[in-house]
Motif scaffolding. Structure first.
Motif, PDB file in Angstrom:
ATOM      1  N   ASP A  51      34.799  89.104 -13.159  1.00  0.00           N
ATOM      2  CA  ASP A  51      36.013  89.530 -13.851  1.00  0.00           C
ATOM      3  C   ASP A  51      37.232  88.641 -13.633  1.00  0.00           C
ATOM      4  N   PHE A  52      37.226  87.818 -12.582  1.00  0.00           N
ATOM      5  CA  PHE A  52      38.436  87.053 -12.285  1.00  0.00           C
ATOM      6  C   PHE A  52      38.106  85.807 -11.477  1.00  0.00           C
ATOM      7  N   GLU A  53      39.105  84.938 -11.363  1.00  0.00           N
ATOM      8  CA  GLU A  53      38.970  83.685 -10.622  1.00  0.00           C
ATOM      9  C   GLU A  53      40.246  83.448  -9.816  1.00  0.00           C
ATOM     10  N   ILE A  54      40.074  83.264  -8.496  1.00  0.00           N
ATOM     11  CA  ILE A  54      41.209  82.969  -7.626  1.00  0.00           C
ATOM     12  C   ILE A  54      40.838  81.813  -6.702  1.00  0.00           C
ATOM     13  N   SER A  70      40.384  90.457  -4.213  1.00  0.00           N
ATOM     14  CA  SER A  70      41.179  90.967  -5.333  1.00  0.00           C
ATOM     15  C   SER A  70      42.009  89.847  -5.947  1.00  0.00           C
ATOM     16  N   PRO A  71      42.210  89.868  -7.268  1.00  0.00           N
ATOM     17  CA  PRO A  71      43.070  88.864  -7.894  1.00  0.00           C
ATOM     18  C   PRO A  71      44.520  88.957  -7.429  1.00  0.00           C
ATOM     19  N   HIS A  72      44.914  90.104  -6.874  1.00  0.00           N
ATOM     20  CA  HIS A  72      46.276  90.246  -6.371  1.00  0.00           C
ATOM     21  C   HIS A  72      46.507  89.387  -5.128  1.00  0.00           C
ATOM     22  N   MET A  73      45.436  88.947  -4.485  1.00  0.00           N
ATOM     23  CA  MET A  73      45.572  88.126  -3.285  1.00  0.00           C
ATOM     24  C   MET A  73      46.005  86.697  -3.604  1.00  0.00           C
ATOM     25  N   ASN A  74      45.794  86.281  -4.839  1.00  0.00           N
ATOM     26  CA  ASN A  74      46.255  84.967  -5.309  1.00  0.00           C
ATOM     27  C   ASN A  74      46.599  85.097  -6.793  1.00  0.00           C
ATOM     28  N   GLY A  92      43.957  86.138 -11.937  1.00  0.00           N
ATOM     29  CA  GLY A  92      42.523  85.892 -12.078  1.00  0.00           C
ATOM     30  C   GLY A  92      42.048  85.526 -13.461  1.00  0.00           C
ATOM     31  N   LYS A  93      42.950  85.525 -14.447  1.00  0.00           N
ATOM     32  CA  LYS A  93      42.564  85.229 -15.821  1.00  0.00           C
ATOM     33  C   LYS A  93      43.232  83.929 -16.289  1.00  0.00           C
ATOM     34  N   PHE A  94      42.487  83.134 -17.058  1.00  0.00           N
ATOM     35  CA  PHE A  94      43.067  81.903 -17.590  1.00  0.00           C
ATOM     36  C   PHE A  94      44.246  82.245 -18.497  1.00  0.00           C
ATOM     37  N   TYR A  95      45.377  81.579 -18.239  1.00  0.00           N
ATOM     38  CA  TYR A  95      46.593  81.821 -19.007  1.00  0.00           C
ATOM     39  C   TYR A  95      46.814  80.708 -20.029  1.00  0.00           C
ATOM     40  N   LYS A  96      47.020  79.498 -19.560  1.00  0.00           N
ATOM     41  CA  LYS A  96      47.163  78.346 -20.440  1.00  0.00           C
ATOM     42  C   LYS A  96      47.209  77.074 -19.599  1.00  0.00           C
TER      43      LYS A  96
END
Length: 227
Positions: A51-54, A70-74, A92-96
């Motif tokens: 679900d996410f990438e950190i 958790s993605p909140h950690m980074n 954790g999600k690609f933004y741009k």
């Protein structure tokens, strides 16, 4: 009430990540619910779940803390692409993809800072202790305005800061005193002490430096490590 502690460094590679990892395991073994946090990390090495990438560093710290990753950690991961451009991941999600000037001038102090604060607050609601990691140095005077990884995070949660310096590189006392001297006035009060990393010699040789350090900074020498 959730406690926080922040580890900052006098430079990149000072040993912040290793010290945070160790503290996560130490406090977890003492029975505390511990979480690591780094608001912004530039790294090519990432941890990917379904679900996410950190950053991989914060994932390893979470494992050390014996807690779920958790993605909140980074909340902000920058994956460098070269030519001053990075892939930006938000929670954790690609933004741009962004160039450095766009990131600093249009993102870091607006959405970036807001996202970082909310993720930190999220962790503080769930854990007994959040151990924050800074990035690079908090005293890069050309970048302090846009720095959302160091003192702005400490101020947000009123966290004490421990400053770590790598003695292998030389100039440890100068780098500690210089860092404090270059910090903006409102931030100096957060620094409570220092750790000298990678020291392998005779501790008595260092002691005169501790005395002078205390006189010049009012901070306490907390110890040395051999990482």
């Amino acid at each position: 009430m959730t406690k926080t502690l922040m580890i900052q460094g006098t430079s990149s590679g000072a040993g912040k990540t290793t010290l945070v990892t160790a503290l996560c395991r130490i406090f977890a073994d003492e029975g505390y619910r511990v979480a690591p946090f780094k608001s912004q990390n530039m790294s090519s090495y990432s941890y990917r779940s379904d679900d996410f990438e950190i950053s991989r560093a914060q994932a390893i710290q979470a494992i050390a803390a014996r807690t779920d990753i958790s993605p909140h950690m980074n909340p902000i991961l920058l994956k460098p692409l070269g030519d001053y451009k990075s892939e930006v991941f938000v929670k954790g999600k690609f933004y741009k993809k962004m160039r450095a000037d766009e990131y600093y001038k249009k993102f870091s102090l607006t959405r970036g800072l807001d996202v970082a604060k909310k993720s930190l607050d999220n962790l503080r609601e769930q854990y007994d202790l959040v151990i924050l990691e800074g990035a690079g140095s908090p005293a890069e005077i050309n970048m302090q305005k846009y720095d959302i990884a160091n003192m702005k995070m400490a101020k947000h949660c009123s966290s004490p800061v421990i400053l770590i310096s790598d003695i292998d590189k030389g100039g440890t006392f100068a780098s500690i005193v210089g860092t404090l001297d270059l910090l903006e006035g409102e931030y100096k009060r957060f620094v409570k002490g220092y750790v000298i990393n990678k020291f392998r010699g005779d501790i008595d040789i260092l002691r005169p430096g501790f005395v002078m350090l205390k006189k010049k900074t009012a901070g306490q020498y907390l110890g040395q490590s051999r990482s």
